[in-house]
Motif scaffolding. Structure first.
Motif, PDB file in Angstrom:
ATOM      1  N   LEU A   1      41.868  46.939  34.063  1.00 49.53           N
ATOM      2  CA  LEU A   1      41.289  46.171  32.954  1.00 49.53           C
ATOM      3  C   LEU A   1      40.753  47.069  31.836  1.00 49.53           C
ATOM      4  O   LEU A   1      40.255  46.564  30.827  1.00 49.53           O
ATOM      5  CB  LEU A   1      40.148  45.285  33.477  1.00 49.53           C
ATOM      6  CG  LEU A   1      40.561  44.162  34.424  1.00 49.53           C
ATOM      7  CD1 LEU A   1      39.332  43.565  35.098  1.00 49.53           C
ATOM      8  CD2 LEU A   1      41.325  43.082  33.662  1.00 49.53           C
TER       9      LEU A   1
ATOM     10  N   VAL B   1      36.730  40.621  35.886  1.00 53.37           N
ATOM     11  CA  VAL B   1      37.988  40.297  35.193  1.00 53.37           C
ATOM     12  C   VAL B   1      37.729  39.853  33.751  1.00 53.37           C
ATOM     13  O   VAL B   1      38.602  39.990  32.894  1.00 53.37           O
ATOM     14  CB  VAL B   1      38.781  39.225  35.972  1.00 53.37           C
ATOM     15  CG1 VAL B   1      38.108  37.871  35.898  1.00 53.37           C
ATOM     16  CG2 VAL B   1      40.224  39.139  35.482  1.00 53.37           C
ATOM     17  N   VAL B   2      36.524  39.353  33.457  1.00 53.13           N
ATOM     18  CA  VAL B   2      36.215  38.918  32.088  1.00 53.13           C
ATOM     19  C   VAL B   2      35.267  39.873  31.365  1.00 53.13           C
ATOM     20  O   VAL B   2      34.864  39.601  30.237  1.00 53.13           O
ATOM     21  CB  VAL B   2      35.619  37.495  32.069  1.00 53.13           C
ATOM     22  CG1 VAL B   2      36.620  36.480  32.551  1.00 53.13           C
ATOM     23  CG2 VAL B   2      34.330  37.416  32.885  1.00 53.13           C
TER      24      VAL B   2
ATOM     25  N   ARG C   1      42.744  37.114  32.568  1.00 54.20           N
ATOM     26  CA  ARG C   1      41.620  37.614  31.765  1.00 54.20           C
ATOM     27  C   ARG C   1      41.582  36.942  30.390  1.00 54.20           C
ATOM     28  O   ARG C   1      40.537  36.489  29.926  1.00 54.20           O
ATOM     29  CB  ARG C   1      41.740  39.131  31.610  1.00 54.20           C
ATOM     30  CG  ARG C   1      40.740  39.740  30.623  1.00 54.20           C
ATOM     31  CD  ARG C   1      41.038  41.214  30.403  1.00 54.20           C
ATOM     32  NE  ARG C   1      40.217  41.758  29.341  1.00 54.20           N
ATOM     33  CZ  ARG C   1      38.968  42.181  29.492  1.00 54.20           C
ATOM     34  NH1 ARG C   1      38.402  42.114  30.678  1.00 54.20           N
ATOM     35  NH2 ARG C   1      38.285  42.661  28.480  1.00 54.20           N
TER      36      ARG C   1
ATOM     37  N   ARG D   1      38.507  34.606  29.257  1.00 57.26           N
ATOM     38  CA  ARG D   1      37.665  35.066  28.144  1.00 57.26           C
ATOM     39  C   ARG D   1      37.706  34.087  26.978  1.00 57.26           C
ATOM     40  O   ARG D   1      36.710  33.899  26.270  1.00 57.26           O
ATOM     41  CB  ARG D   1      38.089  36.470  27.685  1.00 57.26           C
ATOM     42  CG  ARG D   1      37.564  37.561  28.600  1.00 57.26           C
ATOM     43  CD  ARG D   1      37.748  38.951  28.007  1.00 57.26           C
ATOM     44  NE  ARG D   1      37.020  39.129  26.755  1.00 57.26           N
ATOM     45  CZ  ARG D   1      35.729  39.460  26.658  1.00 57.26           C
ATOM     46  NH1 ARG D   1      35.009  39.621  27.765  1.00 57.26           N
ATOM     47  NH2 ARG D   1      35.161  39.624  25.497  1.00 57.26           N
TER      48      ARG D   1
END
Length: 215
Positions: free
Chosen positions: A166, A139-140, A61, A65
């Motif tokens: 997350l 995930v981002v 992540r 990101r």
């Protein structure tokens, strides 16, 4: 730190995987394809679908990101599946969200450059999707985002576990389609009014948080 040890192997040369590796810091020159031979192979532990290893997940992540474009406008991302588990009322769902004043971006099955996918999901205030691999892109997603998954009760809860790991808010809404024997392939039907209520509430909560922070 020998050059032959600092390489990543993928069996086939898949452009999307090459781009994803590049975004995580692995350049093309460090990628090997084919069956070898190799002097030494180190295989990191795999993460099962239902329970990704948290430190692997957070490392991925952070890397993605950091590579994500930051200029994208925050929007609600609606995932369209064209084959299995497609939302048969996808267009009606998007129209209802737009009618409620929501800025919607549609992510579909067409191949997209990885940076465009990151740009969509890294600034999403909400992600609405039928159960499927497109949800892996959360995930981002920002930690304030809500994930609304349209699902059959028999589907895996892997994306719920991913969202919770997350720090995202996950809402599973039951498809209103008649139950089908082949639940992994059958079309789904979104409960449009329920989706709109969740997304509008989440959008308002995000706006309130931004205003409070500025005050």
């Amino acid at each position: 730190r020998s050059p032959w040890m600092a390489r990543c192997h993928q069996f086939r040369n898949r452009p999307q995987i090459v781009e994803l590796l590049r975004l995580t810091g692995v350049g093309r020159a460090r990628i090997e394809t084919g069956p070898g031979p190799f002097r030494l192979v180190y295989a990191p532990a795999q993460s099962p679908c239902e329970g990704p290893t948290i430190h692997h997940l957070l490392a991925l992540r952070a890397a993605l990101r950091a590579a994500a474009p930051t200029a994208a406008k925050p929007r609600v991302v609606v995932v369209r599946r064209a084959a299995t588990r497609a939302l048969s009322n996808h267009d009606a769902l998007v129209a209802a969200l737009v009618g409620a004043g929501i800025d919607v971006a549609v992510y579909d099955d067409r191949p997209l450059p990885q940076h465009e996918i990151l740009a969509l999901f890294a600034t999403a205030r909400a992600v609405v999707a039928p159960h499927g691999a497109g949800l892996a892109n959360i995930v981002v997603a920002p930690r304030r985002a809500i994930v609304v998954e349209i699902r059959d009760a028999r589907h895996s809860r892997c994306f719920q576990y991913l969202a919770e790991a997350l720090g995202l808010r996950w809402e599973g809404l039951a498809s209103v389609a008649a139950p089908a024997a082949d639940f992994m392939a059958a079309p789904l039907v979104a409960p449009v009014a329920a989706v709109v209520r969740l997304v509008v509430r989440a959008a308002n909560a995000t706006l309130d948080a931004v205003v409070s922070k500025r005050i």
